[in-house]
Design an enzyme around this catalytic site. Structure first.
Site, PDB file in Angstrom:
ATOM      1  N   THR A  23     -74.184  82.573 -36.370  1.00  0.00           N
ATOM      2  CA  THR A  23     -74.535  83.664 -35.506  1.00  0.00           C
ATOM      3  C   THR A  23     -75.893  84.352 -36.153  1.00  0.00           C
ATOM      4  O   THR A  23     -76.298  85.294 -35.597  1.00  0.00           O
ATOM      5  CB  THR A  23     -73.645  84.554 -35.022  1.00  0.00           C
ATOM      6  OG1 THR A  23     -73.080  85.291 -36.192  1.00  0.00           O
ATOM      7  CG2 THR A  23     -72.408  83.703 -34.227  1.00  0.00           C
ATOM      8  N   ASP A  60     -68.735  82.345 -36.965  1.00  0.00           N
ATOM      9  CA  ASP A  60     -69.206  83.138 -38.167  1.00  0.00           C
ATOM     10  C   ASP A  60     -70.080  83.995 -37.924  1.00  0.00           C
ATOM     11  O   ASP A  60     -71.390  83.780 -37.558  1.00  0.00           O
ATOM     12  CB  ASP A  60     -69.488  82.008 -39.377  1.00  0.00           C
ATOM     13  CG  ASP A  60     -69.841  82.783 -40.710  1.00  0.00           C
ATOM     14  OD1 ASP A  60     -68.930  83.116 -41.462  1.00  0.00           O
ATOM     15  OD2 ASP A  60     -70.905  82.943 -40.985  1.00  0.00           O
ATOM     16  N   TYR A  65     -76.667  90.147 -40.105  1.00  0.00           N
ATOM     17  CA  TYR A  65     -77.325  89.362 -39.202  1.00  0.00           C
ATOM     18  C   TYR A  65     -77.971  90.368 -37.824  1.00  0.00           C
ATOM     19  O   TYR A  65     -77.203  90.692 -36.940  1.00  0.00           O
ATOM     20  CB  TYR A  65     -76.576  88.452 -38.439  1.00  0.00           C
ATOM     21  CG  TYR A  65     -75.976  87.526 -39.511  1.00  0.00           C
ATOM     22  CD1 TYR A  65     -76.425  87.263 -40.645  1.00  0.00           C
ATOM     23  CD2 TYR A  65     -74.781  86.594 -39.245  1.00  0.00           C
ATOM     24  CE1 TYR A  65     -76.041  86.183 -41.706  1.00  0.00           C
ATOM     25  CE2 TYR A  65     -74.563  85.755 -39.983  1.00  0.00           C
ATOM     26  CZ  TYR A  65     -74.972  85.620 -41.318  1.00  0.00           C
ATOM     27  OH  TYR A  65     -74.506  84.534 -42.309  1.00  0.00           O
ATOM     28  N   GLN A 182     -68.155  80.484 -48.997  1.00  0.00           N
ATOM     29  CA  GLN A 182     -69.192  79.645 -48.248  1.00  0.00           C
ATOM     30  C   GLN A 182     -70.440  79.656 -49.026  1.00  0.00           C
ATOM     31  O   GLN A 182     -70.738  80.571 -49.599  1.00  0.00           O
ATOM     32  CB  GLN A 182     -69.367  80.807 -46.999  1.00  0.00           C
ATOM     33  CG  GLN A 182     -70.347  80.280 -46.158  1.00  0.00           C
ATOM     34  CD  GLN A 182     -70.788  81.393 -45.058  1.00  0.00           C
ATOM     35  OE1 GLN A 182     -71.657  81.565 -44.457  1.00  0.00           O
ATOM     36  NE2 GLN A 182     -69.380  81.971 -44.540  1.00  0.00           N
ATOM     37  N   LEU A 213     -78.138  72.238 -41.590  1.00  0.00           N
ATOM     38  CA  LEU A 213     -79.208  71.705 -41.194  1.00  0.00           C
ATOM     39  C   LEU A 213     -80.573  72.236 -41.768  1.00  0.00           C
ATOM     40  O   LEU A 213     -81.795  71.918 -41.399  1.00  0.00           O
ATOM     41  CB  LEU A 213     -79.638  71.928 -39.638  1.00  0.00           C
ATOM     42  CG  LEU A 213     -78.249  71.158 -38.730  1.00  0.00           C
ATOM     43  CD1 LEU A 213     -78.384  71.708 -37.300  1.00  0.00           C
ATOM     44  CD2 LEU A 213     -77.889  69.660 -38.853  1.00  0.00           C
ATOM     45  N   ARG A 233     -88.927  81.248 -41.303  1.00  0.00           N
ATOM     46  CA  ARG A 233     -88.952  79.987 -42.018  1.00  0.00           C
ATOM     47  C   ARG A 233     -90.444  79.453 -42.263  1.00  0.00           C
ATOM     48  O   ARG A 233     -90.651  78.275 -42.961  1.00  0.00           O
ATOM     49  CB  ARG A 233     -88.360  78.964 -40.816  1.00  0.00           C
ATOM     50  CG  ARG A 233     -86.971  78.960 -40.953  1.00  0.00           C
ATOM     51  CD  ARG A 233     -86.391  78.228 -39.515  1.00  0.00           C
ATOM     52  NE  ARG A 233     -86.725  78.887 -38.237  1.00  0.00           N
ATOM     53  CZ  ARG A 233     -86.455  78.329 -37.017  1.00  0.00           C
ATOM     54  NH1 ARG A 233     -85.646  77.171 -37.185  1.00  0.00           N
ATOM     55  NH2 ARG A 233     -86.813  78.883 -36.166  1.00  0.00           N
ATOM     56  N   GLY A 285     -75.932  77.073 -36.635  1.00  0.00           N
ATOM     57  CA  GLY A 285     -76.543  78.174 -35.783  1.00  0.00           C
ATOM     58  C   GLY A 285     -76.934  77.692 -34.470  1.00  0.00           C
ATOM     59  O   GLY A 285     -77.687  76.591 -34.333  1.00  0.00           O
ATOM     60  N   ARG A 287     -78.578  79.023 -30.442  1.00  0.00           N
ATOM     61  CA  ARG A 287     -79.381  80.011 -29.852  1.00  0.00           C
ATOM     62  C   ARG A 287     -79.084  79.901 -28.375  1.00  0.00           C
ATOM     63  O   ARG A 287     -79.597  80.867 -27.592  1.00  0.00           O
ATOM     64  CB  ARG A 287     -80.804  80.097 -30.289  1.00  0.00           C
ATOM     65  CG  ARG A 287     -81.116  80.125 -31.884  1.00  0.00           C
ATOM     66  CD  ARG A 287     -82.493  80.074 -31.989  1.00  0.00           C
ATOM     67  NE  ARG A 287     -83.050  81.491 -31.565  1.00  0.00           N
ATOM     68  CZ  ARG A 287     -84.181  81.610 -31.821  1.00  0.00           C
ATOM     69  NH1 ARG A 287     -85.246  80.801 -32.775  1.00  0.00           N
ATOM     70  NH2 ARG A 287     -84.653  82.695 -31.201  1.00  0.00           N
TER      71      ARG A 287
END
Length: 322
Positions: A23, A60, A65, A182, A213, A233, A285, A287
């Site tokens: 998330t 998770d 976040y 984790q 990923l 990113r 993740g 969306r």
């Protein structure tokens, strides 16, 4: 639809699907330093709904976040579905009134955070509560003892770690068992193979891998140039030269391998991390509904020796430094 395979998480009684709902992207806001671009809340709610309907049984999240946004969306999405999914969240990464970040795993801070997470998530317990990152100033023995108190009180069912080293795991184990740890793990980030994976397997600690990923770099549709200007990113280590050019070369070879099996690059990347016996689950993740539907793709793919050899050849040392 057949039921998804599950694996026991460490020594707990949590049997989780091999992929879980990540998330971080749905918590995205322009102000957050790990901004994934614009995120519509309705899309996020629909994504979680579809993933659960398709059999995924854990999610998770973390207060970090979007500084609570992700947890609040999760809380809203799970109304009427709480008994169908395990909630994993975290504590430790905090910010002060000047919006300066730090790691705080003092018992008092842990207790403050768990109460806020319970409110955000609209639940009375957390199935797995994890220390998000290492607090260099608080002895882990004190922090882990505080975790055990929350477990005894019923606010938390199991305690886990995130991004913690073997020496810290050893110290925590002197206080109480660790359900999970984790860590980042993918074809492009393999550092934990050296020590965390073997130690975890030896001590029956479940491993949850984040970013399998590689934040999207290991998906067919990824295009760095098309990302929004503020997308984190663009600043990612994978996006910097000369590494990005090397990763693109490796991606092309990996995509060819996947196509030979009528699979996607994402399916290959997930099958690769899940082939590790120490790995319990991979956090994906999502969306939107499309992302959610893809979470179960490729879970049946067991990589044979020939395919593993081809993948290894595609990832020469300089292309995927740990």
């Amino acid at each position: 639809m057949s039921e998804l395979a599950k694996k026991r998480l460490g020594q707990s009684d949590l049997y989780i699907t091999r992929t879980g709902i990540g998330t971080a992207p749905i918590g995205s806001t322009p102000e957050w330093r790990i901004n994934w671009g614009r995120q519509d809340e309705a899309d996020a709610l629909r994504a979680i709904e579809v993933a659960i309907d398709n059999g995924i049984n854990w999610i998770d999240t973390a207060p970090f976040y979007g500084w609570g946004r992700s947890e609040r969306i999760v809380g809203k999405a799970l109304q009427g579905k709480r008994d169908r999914v395990y909630i994993f969240t975290k504590c430790g990464t905090v910010r002060n009134e000047n919006e300066e970040e730090s790691e705080n795993l003092t018992p008092a801070s842990i207790r403050r955070e768990v109460e806020e997470s319970l409110r955000n998530l609209q639940t009375d317990h957390i199935d797995l509560y994890q220390f998000h990152d290492i607090d260099p100033t608080t002895p882990i023995e004190e922090s882990w003892a505080a975790m055990q108190s929350l477990i005894q009180e019923g606010k938390v069912r199991y305690g886990g770690l995130s991004n913690h080293t073997v020496d810290l795991m050893e110290r925590a184990l002197t206080i109480a068992p660790i359900t999970s740890n984790q860590h980042q793990y993918s074809l492009l980030s393999r550092t934990i193979e050296r020590d965390v994976l073997p130690f975890s397997e030896e001590h029956d600690i479940g491993v949850l891998c984040w970013s399998p990923l590689a934040s999207g770099f290991l998906t067919d549709e990824f295009d760095l140039d098309s990302l929004e200007a503020g997308d984190f990113r663009r600043r990612h280590p994978f996006a910097q030269e000369p590494r990005y050019s090397l990763i693109r070369q490796a991606r092309g070879k990996l995509q060819s391998i996947a196509r030979d099996h009528r699979r996607t690059l994402a399916e290959l990347a997930i099958a690769w991390v899940l082939r590790q016996s120490a790995v319990t689950g991979a956090i994906i993740g999502i969306r939107n509904e499309r992302d959610a539907r893809g979470m179960t793709d490729g879970l049946d793919w067991k990589l044979d020796e020939e395919t593993m050899g081809a993948i290894t050849s595609a990832l020469v040392k300089d292309q995927a430094p740990g």
